[in-house]
Design a protein around this motif. Structure first.
Motif, PDB file in Angstrom:
ATOM      1  N   SER A 263      55.409  31.979  38.456  1.00  0.00           N
ATOM      2  CA  SER A 263      54.495  31.146  37.958  1.00  0.00           C
ATOM      3  C   SER A 263      53.355  30.702  39.391  1.00  0.00           C
ATOM      4  O   SER A 263      53.794  31.273  40.550  1.00  0.00           O
ATOM      5  CB  SER A 263      55.085  29.806  37.631  1.00  0.00           C
ATOM      6  OG  SER A 263      55.770  29.149  38.825  1.00  0.00           O
ATOM      7  N   LYS A 264      52.415  30.468  38.728  1.00  0.00           N
ATOM      8  CA  LYS A 264      51.285  29.987  40.090  1.00  0.00           C
ATOM      9  C   LYS A 264      50.493  28.815  39.649  1.00  0.00           C
ATOM     10  O   LYS A 264      49.940  28.792  38.421  1.00  0.00           O
ATOM     11  CB  LYS A 264      50.407  31.152  40.485  1.00  0.00           C
ATOM     12  CG  LYS A 264      49.658  30.980  41.570  1.00  0.00           C
ATOM     13  CD  LYS A 264      48.913  32.375  41.958  1.00  0.00           C
ATOM     14  CE  LYS A 264      49.988  33.362  42.516  1.00  0.00           C
ATOM     15  NZ  LYS A 264      49.476  34.454  43.147  1.00  0.00           N
ATOM     16  N   GLN A 265      50.302  27.855  40.542  1.00  0.00           N
ATOM     17  CA  GLN A 265      49.680  26.557  40.335  1.00  0.00           C
ATOM     18  C   GLN A 265      48.137  26.857  40.819  1.00  0.00           C
ATOM     19  O   GLN A 265      48.028  27.317  41.865  1.00  0.00           O
ATOM     20  CB  GLN A 265      50.338  25.562  40.900  1.00  0.00           C
ATOM     21  CG  GLN A 265      51.588  25.006  40.027  1.00  0.00           C
ATOM     22  CD  GLN A 265      52.652  25.900  40.404  1.00  0.00           C
ATOM     23  OE1 GLN A 265      53.078  26.242  41.345  1.00  0.00           O
ATOM     24  NE2 GLN A 265      53.398  26.373  39.218  1.00  0.00           N
ATOM     25  N   VAL A 266      47.138  26.601  40.019  1.00  0.00           N
ATOM     26  CA  VAL A 266      45.908  26.732  40.303  1.00  0.00           C
ATOM     27  C   VAL A 266      45.020  25.688  39.795  1.00  0.00           C
ATOM     28  O   VAL A 266      45.223  25.094  38.724  1.00  0.00           O
ATOM     29  CB  VAL A 266      45.231  28.034  39.446  1.00  0.00           C
ATOM     30  CG1 VAL A 266      43.781  28.156  39.846  1.00  0.00           C
ATOM     31  CG2 VAL A 266      46.427  29.174  39.990  1.00  0.00           C
ATOM     32  N   LYS A 267      43.987  25.269  40.618  1.00  0.00           N
ATOM     33  CA  LYS A 267      43.233  24.188  40.282  1.00  0.00           C
ATOM     34  C   LYS A 267      41.879  25.065  40.045  1.00  0.00           C
ATOM     35  O   LYS A 267      41.317  25.739  40.846  1.00  0.00           O
ATOM     36  CB  LYS A 267      42.711  23.338  41.426  1.00  0.00           C
ATOM     37  CG  LYS A 267      41.844  21.981  40.982  1.00  0.00           C
ATOM     38  CD  LYS A 267      41.780  20.924  41.804  1.00  0.00           C
ATOM     39  CE  LYS A 267      41.201  21.458  43.378  1.00  0.00           C
ATOM     40  NZ  LYS A 267      41.089  20.199  44.279  1.00  0.00           N
ATOM     41  N   ILE A 268      41.289  24.627  38.691  1.00  0.00           N
ATOM     42  CA  ILE A 268      40.008  25.351  38.340  1.00  0.00           C
ATOM     43  C   ILE A 268      39.070  24.115  37.953  1.00  0.00           C
ATOM     44  O   ILE A 268      39.235  23.105  37.327  1.00  0.00           O
ATOM     45  CB  ILE A 268      40.288  25.822  37.027  1.00  0.00           C
ATOM     46  CG1 ILE A 268      41.395  27.038  36.720  1.00  0.00           C
ATOM     47  CG2 ILE A 268      39.035  26.545  36.319  1.00  0.00           C
ATOM     48  CD1 ILE A 268      41.910  27.268  35.380  1.00  0.00           C
ATOM     49  N   THR A 269      37.897  24.611  38.622  1.00  0.00           N
ATOM     50  CA  THR A 269      36.841  23.311  38.373  1.00  0.00           C
ATOM     51  C   THR A 269      35.639  24.047  37.554  1.00  0.00           C
ATOM     52  O   THR A 269      35.065  25.009  37.739  1.00  0.00           O
ATOM     53  CB  THR A 269      36.063  23.152  39.919  1.00  0.00           C
ATOM     54  OG1 THR A 269      37.177  22.562  40.559  1.00  0.00           O
ATOM     55  CG2 THR A 269      35.061  22.229  39.784  1.00  0.00           C
TER      56      THR A 269
END
Length: 338
Positions: A263-269
């Motif tokens: 898994s990988k945590q990503v912030k998308i704007t």
């Protein structure tokens, strides 16, 4: 329109002094709404009072509309101050004067003919929505109505610049929003340059084009509100933004419990029209990656819609990396959190 050059303000004596502002360089363009945000004691009130020289800087220069105010004598300075309107946190109205007379006050000081005063005050009463209150006294008005009188009074001399010193901090949230809408309307109608100081990120987010973050007497971050709000660089800026968002503790917990090799945590704007597009779902269908939303926000910065999602992608590492690449190719801002 406004330019500050190496602006410094110290209090006290040479042997023992306190520096309120330190070598500040700042530019505000014509017709811009520029915000300055900072904690109490950061120097923001001193900064705005130095612009119209209610506080005289210890060193540096203040330029307004091409004129170096710090180089003017008393008479010339008074003349140029008339083109700088100011509204205050606690309204500063004349308690023994009616609404009409409060608004007319700056015009009476310059011996404006009575007929001209009547026309100007009538126009301003209509602008701020107080036509039916012109004969009332400040004690008979609500906080929002008092601030509308303050705004009308500040506009009476047809200023080039409007300075707002914590203009909404004494008001409730609903009244604050109505005053901010009024300031936006004034900015659009008259192309009036507005500079406001505040400790509320909501105020900056609602009306400002650009923002400067002040801390310990210096500017620590500056830029378009979209950039500063969505990609804060300084810790003080992050503190202001975190106060406006919810679930910070839950977010930390989610990040700590979703970390794994698959898994990988990503912030998308998302910004503008992309905020309402289904780009994320389209791309994960193509790459075969599963995702869980850990936190999400959709709101606006001034008139610009934006969205931020913190998601946990799950699947093969190559597919996750391809998902991130495709998101970036769609001109989305993507930040890997782990």
């Amino acid at each position: 329109m406004i330019e500050l050059k190496q602006l410094t303000k110290k209090y006290g004596t040479k042997k023992k002094s306190t520096t309120a502002l330190s070598e500040i360089d700042l530019q505000v363009g014509k017709g811009e709404i520029f915000g300055v945000i900072g904690h109490s004691g950061a120097g923001k009130s001193t900064l705005i009072r130095c612009i119209n020289l209610l506080e005289r800087p210890t060193s540096g220069e203040v330029w307004v509309n091409g004129v170096n105010l710090t180089a003017l004598g008393k008479g010339d300075l008074q003349k140029h101050r008339r083109k700088i309107g100011m509204i205050f946190q606690h309204f500063n109205l004349l308690s023994s004067a009616t609404v009409y007379d409060n608004i007319a006050f700056p015009l009476t000081l310059t011996n404006t003919p009575k007929a001209d005063i009547k026309k100007k005050v009538s126009d301003l009463l209509a602008l701020v929505g107080l036509e039916d209150h012109k004969n009332k006294y400040p004690a008979q008005l609500s906080g929002g109505q008092k601030q509308r009188v303050g705004i009308a009074r500040a506009l009476a001399s047809d200023p080039d610049v409007l300075l707002c010193d914590e203009a909404t901090s004494a008001l409730d949230p609903q009244t604050t929003d109505s005053i901010l809408r009024l300031l936006l309307d004034i900015n659009k109608k008259f192309n009036l340059t507005i500079m406001l100081i505040t400790h509320e990120m909501h105020v900056i987010q609602s009306v400002c084009d650009r923002v400067a973050v002040i801390h310990a007497g210096g500017i620590v971050e500056e830029g378009p509100v979209t950039e500063v709000f969505l990609k804060p660089k300084h810790q003080v800026t992050r503190e202001f933004i975190n106060r406006e968002t919810t679930g910070a503790d839950a977010l930390k917990l989610a990040l700590s419990t979703t970390n794994s090799e698959s898994s990988k945590q990503v912030k998308i704007t998302f910004l503008g029209a992309q905020t309402y597009d289904s780009l994320l779902s389209q791309i994960v269908r193509e790459t075969g990656v599963n995702f869980a939303i850990l936190q999400g926000t959709i709101s606006t910065i001034k008139d610009m819609p934006y969205g931020q999602l913190l998601v946990s992608f799950e699947g093969e590492a190559s597919n996750i990396n391809r998902t991130i690449t495709l998101l970036k190719e769609r001109n989305l801002d993507v930040e890997v959190m782990n």
